[in-house]
Write a protein that holds these residues in place. Structure first.
Motif, PDB file in Angstrom:
ATOM      1  N   LEU A  51     -11.562  -3.998   2.895  1.00  0.00           N
ATOM      2  CA  LEU A  51     -11.319  -4.454   4.566  1.00  0.00           C
ATOM      3  C   LEU A  51      -9.440  -4.827   4.850  1.00  0.00           C
ATOM      4  N   SER A  52      -9.012  -5.360   3.615  1.00  0.00           N
ATOM      5  CA  SER A  52      -7.257  -5.762   4.442  1.00  0.00           C
ATOM      6  C   SER A  52      -6.450  -4.413   4.078  1.00  0.00           C
ATOM      7  N   ARG A  53      -7.240  -3.316   3.405  1.00  0.00           N
ATOM      8  CA  ARG A  53      -6.255  -2.412   2.878  1.00  0.00           C
ATOM      9  C   ARG A  53      -5.570  -1.240   3.962  1.00  0.00           C
ATOM     10  N   LYS A  54      -4.802  -1.757   4.514  1.00  0.00           N
ATOM     11  CA  LYS A  54      -4.500  -0.438   5.710  1.00  0.00           C
ATOM     12  C   LYS A  54      -4.625   1.129   5.477  1.00  0.00           C
TER      13      LYS A  54
ATOM     14  N   GLN B  11      -6.567  -9.414 -10.668  1.00  0.00           N
ATOM     15  CA  GLN B  11      -4.816 -10.354 -11.668  1.00  0.00           C
ATOM     16  C   GLN B  11      -3.832 -10.564 -10.471  1.00  0.00           C
ATOM     17  N   VAL B  12      -3.293  -9.719  -9.501  1.00  0.00           N
ATOM     18  CA  VAL B  12      -2.855  -9.900  -8.696  1.00  0.00           C
ATOM     19  C   VAL B  12      -3.208 -11.113  -7.132  1.00  0.00           C
ATOM     20  N   VAL B  13      -4.356 -10.195  -6.561  1.00  0.00           N
ATOM     21  CA  VAL B  13      -4.939 -10.708  -5.464  1.00  0.00           C
ATOM     22  C   VAL B  13      -5.994 -12.382  -5.693  1.00  0.00           C
ATOM     23  N   LEU B  14      -6.638 -12.482  -6.732  1.00  0.00           N
ATOM     24  CA  LEU B  14      -7.348 -13.342  -6.755  1.00  0.00           C
ATOM     25  C   LEU B  14      -6.510 -14.693  -6.460  1.00  0.00           C
TER      26      LEU B  14
ATOM     27  N   TYR C  60      -6.483 -14.313   4.548  1.00  0.00           N
ATOM     28  CA  TYR C  60      -5.313 -15.109   3.236  1.00  0.00           C
ATOM     29  C   TYR C  60      -5.227 -13.847   2.824  1.00  0.00           C
ATOM     30  N   ILE C  61      -6.259 -12.422   2.165  1.00  0.00           N
ATOM     31  CA  ILE C  61      -5.729 -11.284   1.470  1.00  0.00           C
ATOM     32  C   ILE C  61      -4.759 -10.777   2.796  1.00  0.00           C
ATOM     33  N   SER C  62      -5.116 -10.491   4.024  1.00  0.00           N
ATOM     34  CA  SER C  62      -4.316  -9.320   4.949  1.00  0.00           C
ATOM     35  C   SER C  62      -2.510 -10.416   4.574  1.00  0.00           C
ATOM     36  N   ALA C  63      -2.599 -11.274   4.096  1.00  0.00           N
ATOM     37  CA  ALA C  63      -1.237 -12.151   4.745  1.00  0.00           C
ATOM     38  C   ALA C  63      -0.093 -11.549   3.070  1.00  0.00           C
ATOM     39  N   ILE C  64      -1.181 -11.178   2.048  1.00  0.00           N
ATOM     40  CA  ILE C  64      -0.028 -10.672   1.062  1.00  0.00           C
ATOM     41  C   ILE C  64       1.036  -9.547   1.075  1.00  0.00           C
ATOM     42  N   PRO C  65       1.756  -9.611   0.919  1.00  0.00           N
ATOM     43  CA  PRO C  65       2.086  -8.609   1.632  1.00  0.00           C
ATOM     44  C   PRO C  65       2.031  -7.394   0.224  1.00  0.00           C
ATOM     45  N   ASP C  66       1.906  -6.085   1.197  1.00  0.00           N
ATOM     46  CA  ASP C  66       1.917  -5.387   0.538  1.00  0.00           C
ATOM     47  C   ASP C  66       2.274  -4.363  -0.424  1.00  0.00           C
ATOM     48  N   SER C  67       3.952  -5.456  -0.973  1.00  0.00           N
ATOM     49  CA  SER C  67       4.969  -5.030  -1.636  1.00  0.00           C
ATOM     50  C   SER C  67       4.393  -5.111  -3.373  1.00  0.00           C
ATOM     51  N   LEU C  68       3.546  -6.269  -3.053  1.00  0.00           N
ATOM     52  CA  LEU C  68       3.132  -6.858  -4.463  1.00  0.00           C
ATOM     53  C   LEU C  68       1.713  -5.250  -4.816  1.00  0.00           C
TER      54      LEU C  68
END
Length: 308
Positions: A109-112, A196-199, A171-179
């Motif tokens: 749901l956080s993926r644009k 490996q990246v988000v969790l 929380y997940i939405s606050a992670i930069p899309d660049s990552l």
């Protein structure tokens, strides 16, 4: 002259900081003590006799020291430990599955770039306003899914929570899309990007939501009352709830002279002290688990406060 003034300023600033720390720590300690007093009263009440509690009320120290309440709780220790095992198993399995399901849902749901995310989000949020109700839910679990008197009837209702989904999604939405984009460039798929990246970046959210889920499973007795018939499958909360009801029912029978040959008076049977002892038995393990995730709560409060 300038150095002397600067020194005096530092001394004054140091005293101000010390005074502020004393006030802040003193106030925090006082609030912590006030929060601890009810628990101390429960602990003291569990070691008091029923007659002393009835006559004098509750206090911070045990009155007429007695272990009768704990003897009543552990009269059948195998049954108590079996209820503990059921609750521990449900809490552990339910927390892991709940975190997995809600983390994956929140990530999607956080993926644009997920074109249907607004539609799915609406269906999730709509359930916070309206629900099917008790009767349709009961029919679903007992008639459609055939989960009557099954552990799944205790596991499934608490696996998913929209409130926890909102916490995880924020929380997940606050992670930069660049990552996420960098992970894709390196050849990571969606599953590998999530694990490996988000969790690793949302550990405070995982700890917070995990504790919420664990508390929900640990304190659940309502679903057991609805769906569980076998006493061997009772979770801890419902087992202790049944024990209190049995004692109160027996006291009423004695008071109404419905039990012939009763060797104890209804006043001597532990009821209030039993409730206090049951509270200690139930809350002990979950209180010990809280310090393990406390640092993540602090990190969750301060995350994003410092720009780096």
């Amino acid at each position: 002259m300038a150095e002397a003034i600067n020194h005096l300023g530092k001394v004054k600033k140091g005293k101000d900081v010390m005074a502020l720390n004393i006030i802040a720590y003193g106030f925090t300690g006082l609030m912590a003590l006030l929060c601890l007093i009810p628990f101390l009263m429960i602990l003291a009440g569990s070691f008091s006799s029923e007659t002393a509690i009835t006559a004098n009320g509750f206090s911070l120290l045990p009155q007429d020291l007695s272990l009768e309440a704990y003897k009543t709780v552990f009269k059948e220790p195998i049954v108590v430990f079996r209820a503990y095992a059921t609750t521990f198993g449900l809490t552990a399995v339910g927390t892991v599955i709940g975190l997995l399901v809600q983390t994956m849902t929140a990530y999607v749901l956080s993926r644009k770039d997920f074109e249907w995310r607004n539609g799915f989000s609406f269906f999730f949020y709509f359930t916070t306003l309206f629900s099917g109700g008790l009767v349709p839910t009961f029919v679903l679990y007992t008639q459609t899914l055939k989960l009557q008197d099954s552990y799944f009837a205790l596991l499934l209702p608490l696996v998913f929570s929209v409130y926890n989904l909102l916490v995880m999604k924020s929380y997940i939405s606050a992670i930069p899309d660049s990552l996420v984009d960098a992970a894709k460039i390196d050849g990571c798929g969606e599953v590998r990007t999530l694990f490996q990246v988000v969790l690793p970046l949302i550990q405070p959210a995982l700890a917070t939501v995990g504790l919420f889920i664990a508390l929900a499973y640990w304190n659940d007795w309502y679903n057991a009352m609805l769906y569980i018939k076998s006493d061997t499958k009772y979770p801890l909360q419902y087992f202790l709830y049944q024990k209190v009801n049995d004692i109160e029912a027996y006291k009423k029978l004695i008071a109404n002279n419905a039990v012939s040959g009763a060797v104890v008076s209804s006043m001597a049977l532990p009821t209030q002290t039993l409730k206090m002892a049951l509270t200690i038995v139930v809350t002990g393990p979950i209180i010990l688990a809280f310090p393990m995730v406390q640092k993540y709560f602090v990190q969750g409060i301060t995350i994003g406060a410092v720009k780096g």
